[in-house]
Design a protein around this motif. Structure first.
Motif, PDB file in Angstrom:
ATOM      1  N   ARG B  94       7.360 -22.975   1.464  1.00 35.33           N
ATOM      2  CA  ARG B  94       7.334 -22.526   0.079  1.00 35.33           C
ATOM      3  C   ARG B  94       7.279 -23.728  -0.851  1.00 35.33           C
ATOM      4  O   ARG B  94       7.381 -24.858  -0.399  1.00 35.33           O
ATOM      5  N   GLY B  95       7.069 -23.427  -2.137  1.00 37.61           N
ATOM      6  CA  GLY B  95       7.041 -24.503  -3.118  1.00 37.61           C
ATOM      7  C   GLY B  95       5.619 -24.860  -3.531  1.00 37.61           C
ATOM      8  O   GLY B  95       4.657 -24.238  -3.078  1.00 37.61           O
ATOM      9  N   VAL B  96       5.517 -25.852  -4.399  1.00 42.56           N
ATOM     10  CA  VAL B  96       4.228 -26.252  -4.955  1.00 42.56           C
ATOM     11  C   VAL B  96       3.300 -26.744  -3.847  1.00 42.56           C
ATOM     12  O   VAL B  96       2.116 -26.431  -3.830  1.00 42.56           O
ATOM     13  N   TRP B  97       3.854 -27.524  -2.911  1.00 38.50           N
ATOM     14  CA  TRP B  97       3.025 -28.096  -1.869  1.00 38.50           C
ATOM     15  C   TRP B  97       2.423 -27.030  -0.978  1.00 38.50           C
ATOM     16  O   TRP B  97       1.333 -27.197  -0.450  1.00 38.50           O
ATOM     17  N   SER B  98       3.155 -25.946  -0.820  1.00 36.12           N
ATOM     18  CA  SER B  98       2.633 -24.841  -0.029  1.00 36.12           C
ATOM     19  C   SER B  98       1.354 -24.298  -0.666  1.00 36.12           C
ATOM     20  O   SER B  98       0.323 -24.170  -0.010  1.00 36.12           O
ATOM     21  N   SER B  99       1.419 -24.018  -1.973  1.00 37.47           N
ATOM     22  CA  SER B  99       0.242 -23.495  -2.683  1.00 37.47           C
ATOM     23  C   SER B  99      -0.888 -24.505  -2.643  1.00 37.47           C
ATOM     24  O   SER B  99      -2.055 -24.152  -2.415  1.00 37.47           O
ATOM     25  N   PHE B 100      -0.531 -25.772  -2.831  1.00 36.43           N
ATOM     26  CA  PHE B 100      -1.539 -26.828  -2.822  1.00 36.43           C
ATOM     27  C   PHE B 100      -2.287 -26.840  -1.478  1.00 36.43           C
ATOM     28  O   PHE B 100      -3.519 -26.858  -1.434  1.00 36.43           O
ATOM     29  N   CYS B 101      -1.523 -26.783  -0.393  1.00 35.50           N
ATOM     30  CA  CYS B 101      -2.132 -26.793   0.940  1.00 35.50           C
ATOM     31  C   CYS B 101      -3.043 -25.577   1.122  1.00 35.50           C
ATOM     32  O   CYS B 101      -4.145 -25.699   1.661  1.00 35.50           O
ATOM     33  N   LEU B 102      -2.578 -24.432   0.657  1.00 33.97           N
ATOM     34  CA  LEU B 102      -3.361 -23.209   0.851  1.00 33.97           C
ATOM     35  C   LEU B 102      -4.703 -23.304   0.129  1.00 33.97           C
ATOM     36  O   LEU B 102      -5.741 -22.931   0.675  1.00 33.97           O
ATOM     37  N   VAL B 103      -4.664 -23.813  -1.109  1.00 33.38           N
ATOM     38  CA  VAL B 103      -5.902 -23.943  -1.874  1.00 33.38           C
ATOM     39  C   VAL B 103      -6.833 -24.921  -1.170  1.00 33.38           C
ATOM     40  O   VAL B 103      -8.029 -24.665  -0.979  1.00 33.38           O
ATOM     41  N   LEU B 104      -6.269 -26.048  -0.734  1.00 31.40           N
ATOM     42  CA  LEU B 104      -7.050 -27.066  -0.037  1.00 31.40           C
ATOM     43  C   LEU B 104      -7.689 -26.467   1.215  1.00 31.40           C
ATOM     44  O   LEU B 104      -8.869 -26.698   1.507  1.00 31.40           O
ATOM     45  N   MET B 105      -6.901 -25.676   1.939  1.00 31.18           N
ATOM     46  CA  MET B 105      -7.400 -25.078   3.171  1.00 31.18           C
ATOM     47  C   MET B 105      -8.520 -24.085   2.886  1.00 31.18           C
ATOM     48  O   MET B 105      -9.433 -23.913   3.679  1.00 31.18           O
ATOM     49  N   ALA B 106      -8.427 -23.406   1.746  1.00 33.35           N
ATOM     50  CA  ALA B 106      -9.388 -22.347   1.458  1.00 33.35           C
ATOM     51  C   ALA B 106     -10.739 -22.907   1.032  1.00 33.35           C
ATOM     52  O   ALA B 106     -11.753 -22.218   1.124  1.00 33.35           O
ATOM     53  N   LEU B 107     -10.761 -24.173   0.584  1.00 32.99           N
ATOM     54  CA  LEU B 107     -12.004 -24.741   0.049  1.00 32.99           C
ATOM     55  C   LEU B 107     -13.209 -24.647   0.999  1.00 32.99           C
ATOM     56  O   LEU B 107     -14.257 -24.150   0.586  1.00 32.99           O
ATOM     57  N   PRO B 108     -13.088 -25.099   2.259  1.00 31.95           N
ATOM     58  CA  PRO B 108     -14.270 -25.027   3.125  1.00 31.95           C
ATOM     59  C   PRO B 108     -14.799 -23.601   3.285  1.00 31.95           C
ATOM     60  O   PRO B 108     -15.998 -23.395   3.457  1.00 31.95           O
ATOM     61  N   LEU B 109     -13.883 -22.637   3.195  1.00 30.06           N
ATOM     62  CA  LEU B 109     -14.282 -21.241   3.401  1.00 30.06           C
ATOM     63  C   LEU B 109     -15.144 -20.725   2.256  1.00 30.06           C
ATOM     64  O   LEU B 109     -15.833 -19.714   2.384  1.00 30.06           O
ATOM     65  N   LEU B 110     -15.072 -21.418   1.107  1.00 30.34           N
ATOM     66  CA  LEU B 110     -15.793 -20.935  -0.070  1.00 30.34           C
ATOM     67  C   LEU B 110     -17.219 -21.494  -0.135  1.00 30.34           C
ATOM     68  O   LEU B 110     -17.998 -21.125  -0.991  1.00 30.34           O
ATOM     69  N   ILE B 111     -17.523 -22.435   0.763  1.00 33.76           N
ATOM     70  CA  ILE B 111     -18.844 -23.072   0.707  1.00 33.76           C
ATOM     71  C   ILE B 111     -19.848 -22.244   1.506  1.00 33.76           C
ATOM     72  O   ILE B 111     -19.579 -21.870   2.646  1.00 33.76           O
ATOM     73  N   PRO B 112     -21.019 -21.943   0.926  1.00 29.32           N
ATOM     74  CA  PRO B 112     -22.019 -21.142   1.641  1.00 29.32           C
ATOM     75  C   PRO B 112     -22.478 -21.865   2.914  1.00 29.32           C
ATOM     76  O   PRO B 112     -22.523 -23.090   2.955  1.00 29.32           O
ATOM     77  N   TRP B 113     -22.831 -21.067   3.924  1.00 31.29           N
ATOM     78  CA  TRP B 113     -23.179 -21.618   5.241  1.00 31.29           C
ATOM     79  C   TRP B 113     -24.269 -22.679   5.168  1.00 31.29           C
ATOM     80  O   TRP B 113     -24.152 -23.735   5.758  1.00 31.29           O
ATOM     81  N   ASN B 114     -25.368 -22.380   4.430  1.00 28.73           N
ATOM     82  CA  ASN B 114     -26.457 -23.342   4.437  1.00 28.73           C
ATOM     83  C   ASN B 114     -26.087 -24.633   3.721  1.00 28.73           C
ATOM     84  O   ASN B 114     -26.577 -25.701   4.056  1.00 28.73           O
ATOM     85  N   VAL B 115     -25.139 -24.495   2.746  1.00 28.30           N
ATOM     86  CA  VAL B 115     -24.676 -25.713   2.074  1.00 28.30           C
ATOM     87  C   VAL B 115     -23.859 -26.559   3.054  1.00 28.30           C
ATOM     88  O   VAL B 115     -24.003 -27.785   3.112  1.00 28.30           O
ATOM     89  N   VAL B 116     -23.017 -25.870   3.848  1.00 27.43           N
ATOM     90  CA  VAL B 116     -22.253 -26.596   4.860  1.00 27.43           C
ATOM     91  C   VAL B 116     -23.199 -27.330   5.794  1.00 27.43           C
ATOM     92  O   VAL B 116     -23.030 -28.525   6.080  1.00 27.43           O
TER      93      VAL B 116
END
Lengths: 361, 290
Positions: B94-116
């Motif tokens: 929990r805490g700020v770092w938890s949210s920070f990690c989650l957002v960081l982790m979610a980033l690659p998932l938001l990139i379209p396949w062909n861009v990856v």
């Protein structure tokens, strides 16, 4: 096993507590005997879980010490305290069998296999779980799972204390009785010190030798069930224990008499020095009030009669305050019975909510 | 109570039947239709029976692609599942770092396949890519366009980079749902870190892990865009996975019949394996012990 000493103990959740109300747990000094069965009883938010967590080592108190026997364990982490705890919801290791669940605490401490086996079978026999030892814990019912939790608490012979945090909350009412009986039997057989947290007075009174009643972060009374019933040390104990609770009425005390709205109620003891108290009350349990048509009683008006089978609870109006009177099952309650008599020997006097000891008259 | 029978009630099911028909059954039947016919263009079709199926099942080229595909999915699962679990255990609870990690982790998932794919294609280039140029500067002979092993490593690492977060996020959700009492009980029972993981965390993550394994298996088995963009299936046929081959047959060669037969077999393999994973994982930990 060891006696538990709480020395000068207090806890506040915020740093630098200033006033008394900052403390979730107000200063207390208690010694709990080795092998005793104690119940911590009180409403939600009274500090009983805080106290339990301090004993189990999940919380370090802001001041004071906790001693197991002669050893100061105040700052020792849970795993070094040699205690067992049973939680509100059953905690079992789903993928293990019942046998492995019970053996887990022993195996983790490197106990030899044949000793583990003997002990596990012993506990399983006590819990009546011998025939499910080979089953996975996952598929069992909630009460069977809670029995495993109890068993894991009991399986180590050398624990200083077993703590129970409202362990029967999720159990069906008819199983509660059985589990409680089993707990008592286990307590007799193994003699562990047991501390049982609950907000259910029936559970506390049937389980414990000594009931510790907590209210607003304080231990207001520690005593046997009979003490709590007959001589509640605080008006809260009077309300909280008993069904319905004690009748508490503001009164003026003069020597061996109490006066309510000018009516005299004789007391069996002599009281003095109550002039400095802000509030003076008398407390009398509904069991010791009698509804009558005799002229020596005090005037009441019956509002409602609740027949609860074994007895009748009469809700009456007494100078604008509700009093409860317990009448025996067969008693007929008529309109003419508009007077109430207090049993003088059973009236307690409270100054600022705390009991006052009178002198024999 | 007497049950009322009214056949008109069947009409209530009609919207669902239509919806399923147009979204799934009709397109699927088109493929089935192609798979049993042959055409020489001009929209003229001839009955071909099971000929395409026989051809596809005996084709060495497709056997090779299938083997590559199995190896790819196995490697992906073997890397991403343990890595995802490990990462999820490291995320603060929990805490700020938890949210920070989650957002960081979610980033690659938001990139379209062909861009990856494009990112890694450039990233790995020896002339201008950060990775490729660095490797070259360090004297390591790395070239994914010419060396089959390098091409494989590149697309595997790319997939791990892209999708491990998904496994980690799912596992993290599973970990968050474990009540504190379990950890307290484990402390009291004297269990060490490994035993906590083995007997509390892993069993409690069972459900989310099932979802993670199924999603990662299906996605990696059907992977097309990223390897296509990075390697185009090469060098040679070394990274030609099933769907790349399928597209080559269907659109490159315009062999609709074999492509359709291939699609159906492809679909059945995924269905079968997903069912196997599901059955094995849901039955794990149930039933009698010794």
């Amino acid at each position: 096993m060891a006696k538990i000493t709480l020395s000068n103990l207090a806890h506040a959740y915020r740093p630098n507590p200033q006033s008394r109300s900052d403390f979730a747990l107000k200063q207390m000094d208690h010694v709990w005997d080795d092998g005793g069965a104690y119940a911590l009883l009180g409403p939600s938010g009274c500090g009983k879980t805080t106290l339990l967590n301090i004993i189990s080592g999940l919380l370090i108190p802001s001041q004071g010490k906790v001693l197991f026997g002669e050893v100061d364990v105040t700052r020792l982490p849970t795993e070094q305290r040699n205690i067992a705890q049973v939680f509100q919801f059953p905690v079992v290791y789903d993928t293990m069998t019942v046998y492995d669940n019970l053996a887990f605490p022993l195996r983790n401490r490197g106990t030899e296999a044949h000793l583990v086996d003997a002990r596990v079978r012993d506990i399983a026999r006590m819990l009546g779980m011998t025939d499910v030892l080979g089953k996975k814990a996952q598929g069992l019912t909630a009460d069977a799972k809670q029995k495993i939790s109890l068993g894991r608490g009991m399986v180590r012979e050398d624990v200083s204390a077993i703590l129970f945090d409202e362990p029967l909350t999720v159990i069906d009412p008819h199983m509660k009785w059985e589990l409680r009986t089993q707990l008592k039997a286990l307590h007799r057989e193994f003699g562990h010190t047991m501390i049982y947290v609950t907000h259910d007075q029936t559970e506390a009174l049937t389980f414990a030798d000594k009931v510790v009643v907590m209210y607003d972060g304080e231990v207001v009374q520690m005593g046997t069930p009979a003490d709590l019933f007959e001589r509640p040390a605080h008006t809260f104990v009077g309300y909280f224990i008993g069904s319905p609770g004690m009748n508490v009425l503001p009164a003026k005390i003069d020597g061996a008499s109490a006066y309510i709205e000018g009516c005299q109620i004789p007391l069996s003891r002599h009281y003095s020095g109550l002039e400095t108290a802000k509030t003076v009350e008398i407390g009398c349990r509904p069991e010791f009030l009698t509804l009558t048509d005799r002229p020596d009683g005090l005037p009441v008006q019956v509002r409602r009669v609740e027949d609860v089978g074994r007895l009748k609870i009469v809700r009456a109006d007494f100078f604008g305050r509700e009093v409860n009177i317990i009448a025996p099952e067969g008693a007929s309650i008529s309109d003419r019975q508009n007077r109430v008599v207090f049993d003088p020997a059973r009236i307690n006097v409270y100054a600022d909510s705390w009991i006052v000891e009178g002198k024999a008259a | 109570m007497e049950k009322t029978f009214n056949n008109k009630a069947w009409f209530m099911v009609l919207p669902v039947v239509l919806l399923v028909a147009f979204s799934a059954v009709v397109p699927l039947m088109t493929v089935v239709n192609y798979s049993v016919q042959d055409t020489f263009g001009n929209n003229q079709f001839f009955w071909a029976g099971l000929q395409w199926f026989e051809e596809v099942l005996t084709s060495e080229r497709l056997h090779d692609a299938l083997i590559r595909q199995f190896i790819f999915s196995a490697v992906i699962l073997a890397l991403e599942i343990p890595l995802g679990i490990a990462v999820s255990l490291c995320i603060p609870k929990r805490g700020v770092w938890s949210s920070f990690c989650l957002v960081l982790m979610a980033l690659p998932l938001l990139i379209p396949w062909n861009v990856v794919g494009t990112i890694w294609q450039i990233f790995g280039r020896v002339d201008i890519g950060l990775l490729g140029a660095t490797m070259a500067a360090l004297g390591i002979d790395y070239n994914y366009t010419q060396n089959a092993a390098h091409a494989w490593i590149t697309i595997v690492v790319m997939d791990v980079w892209h999708w491990t977060s998904l496994v980690a996020l799912l596992c993290f959700a599973g970990l968050q749902s474990i009540p504190d009492a379990y950890y307290q009980a484990a402390k009291i029972d004297g269990a060490g870190r490994w035993k906590i993981f083995r007997y509390i965390e892993l069993p409690k993550m069972n459900r989310v892990l099932l979802i993670a394994v199924l999603l990662r298996f299906m996605d990696s088995f059907m992977i097309y865009t990223e390897p296509f963009v990075v390697t185009g299936g090469g060098p040679g046929n070394s990274t030609t996975l099933l769907s790349i081959d399928l597209v080559k047959i269907a659109l490159g060669q315009f062999d609709l019949g074999p492509a359709a037969a291939f699609s159906i077999i492809y679909f059945l393999i995924i269905l079968l394996l997903s069912w196997v994973f599901y059955t094995v994982m849901t039955n794990y930990g149930k039933g009698e012990g010794r």
